[in-house]
Design an enzyme around this catalytic site. Sequence first.
Site, PDB file in Angstrom:
ATOM      1  N   ASP A   1      24.619  15.519 -28.181  1.00 44.51           N
ATOM      2  CA  ASP A   1      23.966  14.731 -29.043  1.00 44.51           C
ATOM      3  C   ASP A   1      23.181  15.739 -30.286  1.00 44.51           C
ATOM      4  OD1 ASP A   1      22.768  12.508 -30.186  1.00 44.51           O
ATOM      5  OD2 ASP A   1      20.737  12.199 -28.937  1.00 44.51           O
TER       6      ASP A   1
ATOM      7  N   ASP B   1      25.670  17.137 -36.307  1.00 38.69           N
ATOM      8  CA  ASP B   1      24.810  16.193 -37.280  1.00 38.69           C
ATOM      9  C   ASP B   1      24.384  17.042 -38.504  1.00 38.69           C
ATOM     10  OD1 ASP B   1      22.731  14.888 -38.640  1.00 38.69           O
ATOM     11  OD2 ASP B   1      21.561  14.571 -36.777  1.00 38.69           O
TER      12      ASP B   1
ATOM     13  N   GLU C   1      27.767  12.345 -39.078  1.00 41.31           N
ATOM     14  CA  GLU C   1      26.746  11.300 -39.586  1.00 41.31           C
ATOM     15  C   GLU C   1      26.533  11.381 -41.192  1.00 41.31           C
ATOM     16  OE1 GLU C   1      22.997  11.103 -37.134  1.00 41.31           O
ATOM     17  OE2 GLU C   1      21.959  10.281 -39.085  1.00 41.31           O
TER      18      GLU C   1
ATOM     19  N   HIS D   1      14.606   7.223 -34.894  1.00 36.07           N
ATOM     20  CA  HIS D   1      14.074   7.946 -33.414  1.00 36.07           C
ATOM     21  C   HIS D   1      12.872   7.642 -32.968  1.00 36.07           C
ATOM     22  CE1 HIS D   1      17.730  10.217 -34.783  1.00 36.07           C
ATOM     23  NE2 HIS D   1      18.104   9.756 -33.430  1.00 36.07           N
TER      24      HIS D   1
ATOM     25  N   HIS E   1      22.092   5.304 -33.943  1.00 36.19           N
ATOM     26  CA  HIS E   1      21.365   6.011 -33.315  1.00 36.19           C
ATOM     27  C   HIS E   1      19.876   5.396 -33.229  1.00 36.19           C
ATOM     28  CE1 HIS E   1      22.914  10.130 -32.818  1.00 36.19           C
ATOM     29  NE2 HIS E   1      23.863   9.564 -33.340  1.00 36.19           N
TER      30      HIS E   1
HETATM   31  P1  13P Z   1      15.842   6.278 -29.425  1.00 38.25           P
HETATM   32  O1  13P Z   1      14.524   7.070 -29.678  1.00 38.25           O
HETATM   33  O2  13P Z   1      15.650   5.039 -29.951  1.00 38.25           O
HETATM   34  O3  13P Z   1      16.074   5.948 -27.850  1.00 38.25           O
HETATM   35  O4  13P Z   1      17.183   7.001 -30.182  1.00 38.25           O
HETATM   36  C1  13P Z   1      17.853   8.047 -29.234  1.00 38.25           C
HETATM   37  C2  13P Z   1      19.067   8.634 -29.796  1.00 38.25           C
HETATM   38  O5  13P Z   1      19.334   8.152 -31.350  1.00 38.25           O
HETATM   39  C3  13P Z   1      19.672   9.719 -29.390  1.00 38.25           C
HETATM   40  O6  13P Z   1      20.472  10.292 -30.348  1.00 38.25           O
HETATM   41  O1  G3H Z   2      17.890  11.814 -30.914  1.00 42.07           O
HETATM   42  C1  G3H Z   2      17.149  12.369 -30.131  1.00 42.07           C
HETATM   43  C2  G3H Z   2      17.086  12.078 -28.650  1.00 42.07           C
HETATM   44  O2  G3H Z   2      16.267  11.229 -28.437  1.00 42.07           O
HETATM   45  C3  G3H Z   2      16.784  13.353 -28.064  1.00 42.07           C
HETATM   46  O3  G3H Z   2      15.455  13.579 -28.293  1.00 42.07           O
HETATM   47  O4  G3H Z   2      15.514  16.203 -29.106  1.00 42.07           O
HETATM   48  O5  G3H Z   2      13.698  15.382 -27.709  1.00 42.07           O
HETATM   49  O6  G3H Z   2      16.039  15.785 -26.518  1.00 42.07           O
HETATM   50  P1  G3H Z   2      15.066  15.295 -27.701  1.00 42.07           P
HETATM   51 ZN    ZN Z   3      20.081  10.227 -32.189  1.00 45.56          ZN
END
Ligand code: 13P
Ligand code: G3H
Ligand code: ZN
Length: 333
Positions: A94, A116, A146, A190, A232
């Site tokens: 991710d 990304d 993206e 996010h 996302h």
């Molecule tokens: P949320 O913070 O809305 O759960 O989004 C997660 C996300 O996009 C991970 O890539």
């Molecule tokens: O989009 C991001 C995910 O929620 C992951 O979050 O980078 O804090 O692990 P993180």
């Molecule tokens: Zn994300």
Amino acid sequence: MVNYKDLGLVNTREMFKRAVAGGYAIPAFNFNTMEQMQAIVMAAVETKSPVIMQVSKGARNYANASILRFMAEGAVAYAKELGCEHPEIVLHLDHGDSFELCKDCIDMGFSSVMIDGSHLPYEENIALAKKVVDYAHQYDVTVEAELGVLAGVEDEVSAAESHYTKPEEVIDFATRTGCDSLAISIGTSHGAHKFTPEQCTLVNGVLVPPPLAFDILAEIEKKLPGFPIVLHGSSSVPMDEVNTINQYGGKLEAAIGIPEEQLRKAAKSAVCKINIDSDSRLAMTAAIRKHLAEHPGDFDPRQYLKPARENMKKMYIHKIVNVLGSDGKLAQC
Ligand code: 13P
Ligand code: G3H
Ligand code: ZN
């Protein structure tokens, strides 16, 4: 070099094709811990759903890259042990932020990666995504890129404000990068604070966030018919979990997510991957806070992680069945 196929994992290609044609979305749940992994697998098996288990750069730093890869391999074995003969589990990076990180994941058994470059100038985003695609496709690993910028601040993902995806760019971007799916920006963001109260409308005492830009999504679908689109920032930030956290000593103020009806509507379109992380964090934290407040003498982590795992599993099942519609969608059970 470890190939994901030897680990029993799958890439996203076939499941996305079926999801777009069938009008539902595949859940993409982030994981950092064994309990999250177990809850995701239990939910996917019980609902007979394909699932994407995704790992951020922050997760790799927290849990160790090799451990997460072995957990994903373990997830396949666990799903089979739970009675699912043909699980469809994707191990996805991710928000990969460099070619080197994507390559490292591909080389160690990931079946899908996101590059990304959304914060980069357009041509640089294309060049970086194409470089990752060219490498990934040699190993039949699928790539998400993206276009457009999501607002939100997290450990590894941060932008002060969002910029919606420009529909006039998507054909050029998808063609020149060769990416397998496209993450777009249509108003999600996010974290657990997606909108300020001032951005919302008060309806019967409840703050209702502004709707997603479905007009932009429709234009993108028109330009790229049948092309897999990713959302996302799609946690809905359930108020009951927020209230539980606050009732038992937490302080989460003005937490606001994306209403589930909006996600249901998106899942029926070309949106075939919906990312959810914050809702899992909320479900885990709410259950742990409640358990510890009610059992102040407990200090064995299993005592409070068990209800946390149960609460996450309940949430994952709810998303799969009532929001994304991916239940019963395994190619073979
Ligand atoms: P949320 O913070 O809305 O759960 O989004 C997660 C996300 O996009 C991970 O890539
Ligand atoms: O989009 C991001 C995910 O929620 C992951 O979050 O980078 O804090 O692990 P993180
Ligand atoms: Zn994300």
